[in-house]
Design an enzyme around this catalytic site. Structure first.
Site, PDB file in Angstrom:
ATOM      1  NE  ARG A  59      42.982  40.920  36.299  1.00  0.00           N
ATOM      2  CZ  ARG A  59      42.781  40.899  37.606  1.00  0.00           C
ATOM      3  NH1 ARG A  59      43.267  41.867  38.379  1.00  0.00           N
ATOM      4  NH2 ARG A  59      42.097  39.924  38.158  1.00  0.00           N
ATOM      5  CG  HIS A 106      34.232  43.090  47.158  1.00  0.00           C
ATOM      6  ND1 HIS A 106      34.706  43.244  48.425  1.00  0.00           N
ATOM      7  CD2 HIS A 106      35.261  43.392  46.332  1.00  0.00           C
ATOM      8  CE1 HIS A 106      35.969  43.620  48.377  1.00  0.00           C
ATOM      9  NE2 HIS A 106      36.326  43.729  47.112  1.00  0.00           N
ATOM     10  CG  ASP A 121      35.615  42.039  42.514  1.00  0.00           C
ATOM     11  OD1 ASP A 121      36.575  42.579  41.912  1.00  0.00           O
ATOM     12  OD2 ASP A 121      35.741  41.490  43.618  1.00  0.00           O
TER      13      ASP A 121
HETATM   14 ZN   LIG Z   1      38.193  44.015  46.370  1.00  0.00          ZN
END
Ligand SMILES: [Zn+2]
Length: 435
Positions: free
Chosen positions: A68, A236, A309
């Site tokens: 972030r 993912h 993730d």
């Molecule tokens: Zn992704």
């Protein structure tokens, strides 16, 4: 300073063994590995880490995190994310480019690396964006970003819709020897959806995202890997057909690797019935049959990597109606116990778990780590695989607390993390003797 890690079970995913060995660490490197008890007590200056009853493992490597920073430091910073990582047993993190601004040029890459250096915790490996501003139109300067330190490229958060552009990206990445990490989503097909499209979405009245929106793009990326002979890594993986497509690609000998995350093998779409926005992720939680297929993919080795993730969000993005809430959950501090649960189930052994959490992601990204051998940097974790505890909100070191595993009884946790021979984090109860 010499450090002796004694009494533990050493897990070596490279040789695929778990054995009773002691480790000597000198000048940041593993200097000796000997059978338990073979070391003689040395003189002053020796530091002894008691690993009795625990496993000594190569430091975990997470090839898919969102830190972030820059842009959304109220959710996480590189320092807080790296802290959460080392607490969870991770010594290396690869961070995705969808920051604000995105990591689409060398100056952002350099900024990330300098923040990581200041934090002095986990090793941070930036992933560069495939297109400028992740807008899907113009390729970024892969060569510049690679020189600045990116270890792979990805459009994570989005797919590159234009197949010709994606073909060029793969050819360009192969030339620069960069791993292409594919977020597989047909953005037109998934548009407006908030959860997996199926019986549960129909029952609770939420707009669905069909499994096909992932599978179409998994197929396309495999077809482009075949065309360009470029190694691609599917991020993912969440559906049964994605696992089948990857299995077939591997049988064909294509350079395709894949990852999944703990939430795709522990949770299914029924978790969304109470409209818990912590269970809103992208790709969405799928059906119980998909969960079984993902687990089978892991046990067969079709899925190489368990990544997290890790996607921190503040209450501003999560304490909302389900359809307005942001996608993602944090994962750095729960990945280890959630993976050990599969070892407990008998899906695979401890050495294989470490292959997926450490050796394979290092190999795919082409970064150091993933093993414990003489002469290698002492990046390792000491884990207690048996302790049971209830995960509490205040236990998280991440700045964000968006985890559906709060209040859940977990088994196994990291007790100590060493990077380059330096203990960067240890649980209070860990015993270290200084001579
Ligand atoms: Zn992704």
């Amino acid at each position: 300073m010499t450090i002796w890690i004694k009494g533990g079970e050493l897990v070596d995913p490279v040789r695929g063994v778990v054995e009773e060995s002691d480790i000597m660490v000198e000048r940041g490197k593993i200097s000796k590995i000997l059978p338990r008890g073979a070391f003689l007590e040395a003189g002053p200056g020796l530091k002894i880490i008691d690993a009795s009853g625990k496993h000594v493992v190569p430091g975990l490597v997470d090839m898919h995190v969102h830190l972030r920073e820059p842009g959304e430091e109220y959710k996480e910073t590189i320092a807080t994310g790296a802290k959460a990582g080392v607490v969870g047993g991770f010594t290396s993190l690869a961070c995705m480019p969808n920051t604000i601004p995105p990591n689409d040029c060398s100056s952002v890459t350099e900024f990330i690396l300098s923040q990581a250096q200041k934090a002095g915790l986990a090793r941070v490996y930036p992933i560069g964006a495939i297109t400028v501003d992740q807008a899907g139109e113009v390729l970024t300067e892969f060569g510049d970003m690679k020189k600045a330190g990116v270890v792979g490229v990805s459009e994570d958060g989005y797919s590159v819709a234009d197949s010709k552009l994606m073909r060029s990206a793969m050819e360009y990445a192969r030339f620069h020897d960069l791993t292409v990490i594919c977020h597989c989503e047909d953005m037109h097909l998934s548009a407006g959806g908030t959860m997996h499209e199926g019986v549960v979405s129909t029952r609770i009245g939420l707009p669905g995202i069909p499994a096909a929106s992932e599978e179409i793009m998994v197929y396309r990326e495999i077809a482009l890997a075949r065309l360009t002979r470029t190694p691609v890594h599917i991020a993912h993986v969440s559906t049964e057909e994605s696992v089948n497509l990857i299995r077939r690609a591997r049988e064909e000998g294509l350079p395709v690797t894949a990852e999944t995350t703990p939430h795709y093998f522990h949770l299914d779409h029924n978790a969304v019935i109470g409209y818990d926005t912590r269970c809103k992720v992208n790709p969405p939680l799928r059906t119980p049959a998909d969960v079984e297929a993902v687990k089978r993919g892991l046990s067969e080795g079709v899925i190489d990597v368990i990544a997290t993730d890790h996607a921190p969000h503040s209450p501003m993005e999560k304490d909302l109606e389900f359809d307005r809430a942001a996608c993602g959950m944090i994962g750095l501090e729960t990945a280890l116990p959630l993976t050990l649960a599969l070892v407990k189930e008998g899906l695979f052994g401890m050495a294989e778990a470490l292959r997926k959490l450490s050796y394979n992601p290092s190999r795919i990204l082409g970064i150091p780590g993933g093993g414990l051998s003489t002469g290698s940097p002492a990046d390792l974790s000491v884990i207690d695989a048996d302790t049971e505890y209830t995960m509490k909100e205040e236990d998280f070191h991440s700045k964000s607390k968006n985890s559906p595993f709060i209040g859940v009884v977990l088994r196994g946790r990291n007790d100590l993390t060493m990077i380059g021979g330096k203990v960067v984090w240890q649980r209070d109860s860990t015993h270290i003797d200084r001579r």
